[in-house]
Structure formats: C-alpha cells, structure tokens
Scaffold this motif. Structure first.
Motif, PDB file in Angstrom:
ATOM      1  N   GLY A 282      30.816  30.580  57.076  1.00 11.94           N
ATOM      2  CA  GLY A 282      30.158  30.256  55.803  1.00 11.94           C
ATOM      3  C   GLY A 282      29.938  31.484  54.958  1.00 11.94           C
ATOM      4  N   LEU A 283      29.534  32.565  55.623  1.00  7.81           N
ATOM      5  CA  LEU A 283      29.305  33.817  54.903  1.00  7.81           C
ATOM      6  C   LEU A 283      30.594  34.323  54.256  1.00  7.81           C
ATOM      7  CD1 LEU A 283      26.603  35.440  54.796  1.00  7.81           C
ATOM      8  CD2 LEU A 283      27.720  37.094  56.298  1.00  7.81           C
ATOM      9  N   ALA A 284      31.679  34.207  55.047  1.00  4.19           N
ATOM     10  CA  ALA A 284      32.972  34.662  54.519  1.00  4.19           C
ATOM     11  C   ALA A 284      33.363  33.844  53.295  1.00  4.19           C
ATOM     12  CB  ALA A 284      34.042  34.542  55.598  1.00  4.19           C
ATOM     13  N   ILE A 285      33.145  32.522  53.375  1.00  5.56           N
ATOM     14  CA  ILE A 285      33.503  31.660  52.236  1.00  5.56           C
ATOM     15  C   ILE A 285      32.659  32.004  51.014  1.00  5.56           C
ATOM     16  CG2 ILE A 285      33.340  29.284  51.409  1.00  5.56           C
ATOM     17  CD1 ILE A 285      34.292  28.444  54.256  1.00  5.56           C
ATOM     18  N   VAL A 286      31.359  32.211  51.254  1.00  8.68           N
ATOM     19  CA  VAL A 286      30.469  32.564  50.131  1.00  8.68           C
ATOM     20  C   VAL A 286      30.919  33.871  49.497  1.00  8.68           C
ATOM     21  CG1 VAL A 286      28.137  33.351  49.594  1.00  8.68           C
ATOM     22  CG2 VAL A 286      28.442  31.262  50.889  1.00  8.68           C
ATOM     23  N   CYS A 287      31.227  34.859  50.366  1.00 10.47           N
ATOM     24  CA  CYS A 287      31.689  36.159  49.861  1.00 10.47           C
ATOM     25  C   CYS A 287      32.945  35.991  49.034  1.00 10.47           C
ATOM     26  CB  CYS A 287      31.973  37.108  51.028  1.00 10.47           C
ATOM     27  SG  CYS A 287      30.506  37.925  51.632  1.00 10.47           S
ATOM     28  N   LEU A 288      33.872  35.202  49.572  1.00 12.04           N
ATOM     29  CA  LEU A 288      35.181  35.091  48.941  1.00 12.04           C
ATOM     30  C   LEU A 288      35.100  34.366  47.607  1.00 12.04           C
ATOM     31  CD1 LEU A 288      37.809  36.152  50.187  1.00 12.04           C
ATOM     32  CD2 LEU A 288      38.433  33.775  50.654  1.00 12.04           C
ATOM     33  N   PHE A 289      34.331  33.272  47.587  1.00  9.00           N
ATOM     34  CA  PHE A 289      34.376  32.436  46.390  1.00  9.00           C
ATOM     35  C   PHE A 289      33.247  32.688  45.395  1.00  9.00           C
ATOM     36  CE2 PHE A 289      37.052  30.159  49.368  1.00  9.00           C
ATOM     37  CZ  PHE A 289      38.134  29.862  48.566  1.00  9.00           C
ATOM     38  N   ILE A 290      32.224  33.391  45.813  1.00 13.85           N
ATOM     39  CA  ILE A 290      31.157  33.712  44.866  1.00 13.85           C
ATOM     40  C   ILE A 290      31.054  35.217  44.646  1.00 13.85           C
ATOM     41  CG2 ILE A 290      28.694  33.552  44.401  1.00 13.85           C
ATOM     42  CD1 ILE A 290      28.703  30.950  46.072  1.00 13.85           C
ATOM     43  N   GLY A 291      31.034  35.960  45.738  1.00 14.08           N
ATOM     44  CA  GLY A 291      30.858  37.409  45.628  1.00 14.08           C
ATOM     45  C   GLY A 291      32.001  38.099  44.919  1.00 14.08           C
ATOM     46  N   LEU A 292      33.215  37.766  45.349  1.00 12.60           N
ATOM     47  CA  LEU A 292      34.389  38.453  44.801  1.00 12.60           C
ATOM     48  C   LEU A 292      34.572  38.184  43.301  1.00 12.60           C
ATOM     49  CD1 LEU A 292      36.368  40.351  46.263  1.00 12.60           C
ATOM     50  CD2 LEU A 292      37.992  38.461  46.279  1.00 12.60           C
ATOM     51  N   PRO A 293      34.573  36.889  42.888  1.00 10.24           N
ATOM     52  CA  PRO A 293      34.692  36.645  41.444  1.00 10.24           C
ATOM     53  C   PRO A 293      33.569  37.290  40.658  1.00 10.24           C
ATOM     54  CG  PRO A 293      35.039  34.626  42.653  1.00 10.24           C
ATOM     55  CD  PRO A 293      34.565  35.629  43.645  1.00 10.24           C
ATOM     56  N   TRP A 294      32.377  37.304  41.248  1.00 10.53           N
ATOM     57  CA  TRP A 294      31.237  37.935  40.592  1.00 10.53           C
ATOM     58  C   TRP A 294      31.550  39.405  40.296  1.00 10.53           C
ATOM     59  CZ3 TRP A 294      25.569  37.019  42.621  1.00 10.53           C
ATOM     60  CH2 TRP A 294      24.673  37.559  41.687  1.00 10.53           C
ATOM     61  N   VAL A 295      31.982  40.085  41.336  1.00  6.98           N
ATOM     62  CA  VAL A 295      32.290  41.516  41.164  1.00  6.98           C
ATOM     63  C   VAL A 295      33.391  41.717  40.139  1.00  6.98           C
ATOM     64  CG1 VAL A 295      33.276  43.516  42.345  1.00  6.98           C
ATOM     65  CG2 VAL A 295      31.511  42.156  43.483  1.00  6.98           C
ATOM     66  N   ILE A 296      34.443  40.871  40.254  1.00 14.09           N
ATOM     67  CA  ILE A 296      35.581  41.025  39.329  1.00 14.09           C
ATOM     68  C   ILE A 296      35.135  40.798  37.893  1.00 14.09           C
ATOM     69  CG2 ILE A 296      37.760  39.977  38.616  1.00 14.09           C
ATOM     70  CD1 ILE A 296      38.328  39.541  41.618  1.00 14.09           C
ATOM     71  N   PHE A 297      34.386  39.712  37.669  1.00 13.18           N
ATOM     72  CA  PHE A 297      33.979  39.417  36.296  1.00 13.18           C
ATOM     73  C   PHE A 297      32.971  40.422  35.766  1.00 13.18           C
ATOM     74  CE2 PHE A 297      35.767  35.153  37.083  1.00 13.18           C
ATOM     75  CZ  PHE A 297      36.605  35.145  35.992  1.00 13.18           C
ATOM     76  N   HIS A 298      32.167  40.932  36.683  1.00  9.20           N
ATOM     77  CA  HIS A 298      31.234  41.991  36.288  1.00  9.20           C
ATOM     78  C   HIS A 298      31.990  43.159  35.683  1.00  9.20           C
ATOM     79  CE1 HIS A 298      27.789  44.668  36.476  1.00  9.20           C
ATOM     80  NE2 HIS A 298      28.550  45.560  37.098  1.00  9.20           N
ATOM     81  N   TYR A 299      33.052  43.597  36.389  1.00  9.37           N
ATOM     82  CA  TYR A 299      33.810  44.744  35.882  1.00  9.37           C
ATOM     83  C   TYR A 299      34.650  44.387  34.678  1.00  9.37           C
ATOM     84  CZ  TYR A 299      32.148  47.810  39.453  1.00  9.37           C
ATOM     85  OH  TYR A 299      31.331  48.579  40.200  1.00  9.37           O
ATOM     86  N   VAL A 300      35.114  43.128  34.623  1.00  9.17           N
ATOM     87  CA  VAL A 300      35.893  42.707  33.453  1.00  9.17           C
ATOM     88  C   VAL A 300      35.028  42.761  32.202  1.00  9.17           C
ATOM     89  CG1 VAL A 300      36.923  40.701  32.338  1.00  9.17           C
ATOM     90  CG2 VAL A 300      37.653  41.333  34.629  1.00  9.17           C
ATOM     91  N   THR A 301      33.816  42.222  32.302  1.00  9.74           N
ATOM     92  CA  THR A 301      32.948  42.244  31.122  1.00  9.74           C
ATOM     93  C   THR A 301      32.570  43.675  30.750  1.00  9.74           C
ATOM     94  OG1 THR A 301      31.124  41.836  32.625  1.00  9.74           O
ATOM     95  CG2 THR A 301      31.931  39.951  31.368  1.00  9.74           C
ATOM     96  N   LYS A 302      32.332  44.489  31.758  1.00 13.05           N
ATOM     97  CA  LYS A 302      31.989  45.887  31.511  1.00 13.05           C
ATOM     98  C   LYS A 302      33.121  46.589  30.774  1.00 13.05           C
ATOM     99  CE  LYS A 302      29.168  48.916  34.319  1.00 13.05           C
ATOM    100  NZ  LYS A 302      29.067  49.541  35.631  1.00 13.05           N
ATOM    101  N   TRP A 303      34.346  46.344  31.257  1.00 17.30           N
ATOM    102  CA  TRP A 303      35.520  46.981  30.667  1.00 17.30           C
ATOM    103  C   TRP A 303      35.713  46.507  29.231  1.00 17.30           C
ATOM    104  CZ3 TRP A 303      40.436  44.224  30.137  1.00 17.30           C
ATOM    105  CH2 TRP A 303      41.460  45.044  29.707  1.00 17.30           C
ATOM    106  N   LYS A 304      35.453  45.205  29.015  1.00 18.20           N
ATOM    107  CA  LYS A 304      35.665  44.659  27.681  1.00 18.20           C
ATOM    108  C   LYS A 304      34.663  45.212  26.681  1.00 18.20           C
ATOM    109  CE  LYS A 304      38.360  40.540  27.916  1.00 18.20           C
ATOM    110  NZ  LYS A 304      38.409  39.091  27.926  1.00 18.20           N
ATOM    111  N   THR A 305      33.435  45.450  27.140  1.00 15.10           N
ATOM    112  CA  THR A 305      32.450  45.975  26.193  1.00 15.10           C
ATOM    113  C   THR A 305      32.643  47.466  25.975  1.00 15.10           C
ATOM    114  OG1 THR A 305      30.936  46.174  28.041  1.00 15.10           O
ATOM    115  CG2 THR A 305      30.649  44.267  26.610  1.00 15.10           C
ATOM    116  N   ALA A 306      33.170  48.171  26.973  1.00 14.17           N
ATOM    117  CA  ALA A 306      33.249  49.632  26.856  1.00 14.17           C
ATOM    118  C   ALA A 306      34.451  50.060  26.020  1.00 14.17           C
ATOM    119  CB  ALA A 306      33.343  50.238  28.248  1.00 14.17           C
ATOM    120  N   ALA A 307      35.637  49.601  26.397  1.00 20.20           N
ATOM    121  CA  ALA A 307      36.847  50.158  25.803  1.00 20.20           C
ATOM    122  C   ALA A 307      37.296  49.345  24.613  1.00 20.20           C
ATOM    123  CB  ALA A 307      37.947  50.224  26.853  1.00 20.20           C
TER     124      ALA A 307
END
Lengths: 98, 130
Positions: A12-37
C-alpha cells in the motif's frame, strides 16, 4: 499472519508513493520551473535592443576615441587632471583590449 | 502545433543546417554553447552505455522540436554567444549590458571633460594674447 499484514502495508505504501508522491513531486517542480524561467517575448525584444544599442554606442565611441588619439595621443592624460594613475592605467588597458 | 508559436530566442530548436542527421545535437550545442563534437560524442557514448534508450530520446526530441527559424540562422558569433548567455542567466546578461553602458558613460565623460577643458585653456590663451 503478521508478515502478510506487513507485506500489504508495504504494498500500500508503495502504491501511495507511486501514484500520489511521485506526481506530487513532479508537478511541484513543473510549477516551480514554469514560474521561474519566464522571459516573455517583449523581454527578449528589449534585451535584444539594449544589446544592439550598447554595441552601437561602443562602436561610435571607439571611432571617436581613435580620432582623438590621432589628434593628440596624450588626451587621456589631459582629460582629468585629478585622476589617479590606476584609473588611467585601467582605461589604457580597456583601450588596448578594444 | 509547436510551429504556431512565434519564434523565440529562448526556445530550443533543432539546427538542421549544421546538423549531421536531424540536427538535435547541433541544436543542443547552439542552445547551450557546448562544442558540437562534444555533444555528439556524449550522445554516442550514452547510446552505447544506455543500450539504445538515448536513441529513442533523440528521436522523441527530433519529433517534438521544430527546426530553427530562418531569421535566427543568420546570426553572427557574437550574437549567438549573447543569446546563449541570456538562456543561461537573463539576470547576468542584463547586468553585463548595464556594465557595458556604464563603461560607455565613463569613456564619454573622459571625452567630454577633455574637450571642455581643452577649449577653456584655448580660450584663456586667446585672452592672454589680446
């Protein structure tokens, strides 16, 4: 029994990490990149124009300096009597390097 | 769809004119300022090490990025370097331009002060002759 529960928890932890944690991290950096550059089209144009203006002014002053050097090679020494030696040397260095 | 965007200096383009195959490597070189040969060697090494996966990335990149607009192809070396600096750090480039303008200001001040003091001394000499 306990091992089964542990295994399910880890799964369950692996699934949560994969489907919630990973997209979270990716979108976090995507939004950061979009606002910065962001360099907008007009910013780019402005930079281009400034660069062009600086280059043109540089060329013009270079030609004027050449004319004045031809007229009087010592004009830099005469221009500001109170100027320190180091400043003058710096100016000469600039001239030599173009 | 990518071709509908106006041409931009800070976008990544393929450079098909200077490229060997699809121009992705020379596009990277033009974008970052690295040497083209270095980029190609790194890509080939990556393909060998990564068992062909970078080749797929190469084709994806070639498929996704448009070719360089014609008006940017005619840039001279100085201009290309300038835009590479802009892509790396716009703030630093702006600071560079400011320092260039300050330098111009300083030199102009030199010329101005020389011309004005010279004319003043000339006027004094004329005054003395009278």
């Amino acid at each position: 029994m306990e091992e089964e529960i542990m295994g399910m928890m880890i799964g369950g932890l692996a699934i949560v990490c994969l489907f919630i944690g990973l997209p979270w991290v990716i979108f976090h950096y995507v939004t950061k990149w979009k606002t910065a550059a962001t360099l907008t089209q007009s910013d780019e144009k402005l930079l281009d124009e400034l660069h062009d203006a600086a280059r043109r002014l540089d060329d013009r002053i270079c030609s004027i300096e050449r004319i004045m050097d031809a007229e009087n090679p010592q004009w830099r020494q005469n221009c500001l009597p109170g100027r320190t030696e180091s400043r003058r040397l710096l100016a000469d260095e600039d001239l030599r390097h173009g | 769809m990518a071709n509908l965007q106006p041409p931009s200096r800070t976008r990544f383009y393929r450079d098909k004119r200077n490229g060997k195959f699809l121009g992705v490597c020379s596009g990277i070189a033009d974008y970052t300022g690295f040497d083209v040969t270095l980029v190609r060697v790194v890509l080939v090494a990556a393909i060998i090490m990564g068992s062909g996966a970078p080749l797929l990335l190469y084709f994806i990149a070639a498929f996704m990025t448009p070719d360089k607009p014609r008006e940017f192809a005619l840039a001279d070396n100085e201009e290309r370097e300038f835009w590479q600096n802009v892509r790396a750090s716009p703030t630093r480039t702006a600071r560079d331009i400011r320092s260039r303008l300050r330098d111009i200001d300083r030199r102009l001040a030199d010329i101005e002060s020389y011309v004005t003091t010279q004319n003043r001394s000339l006027a004094q000499e004329i005054e003395q002759l009278r």
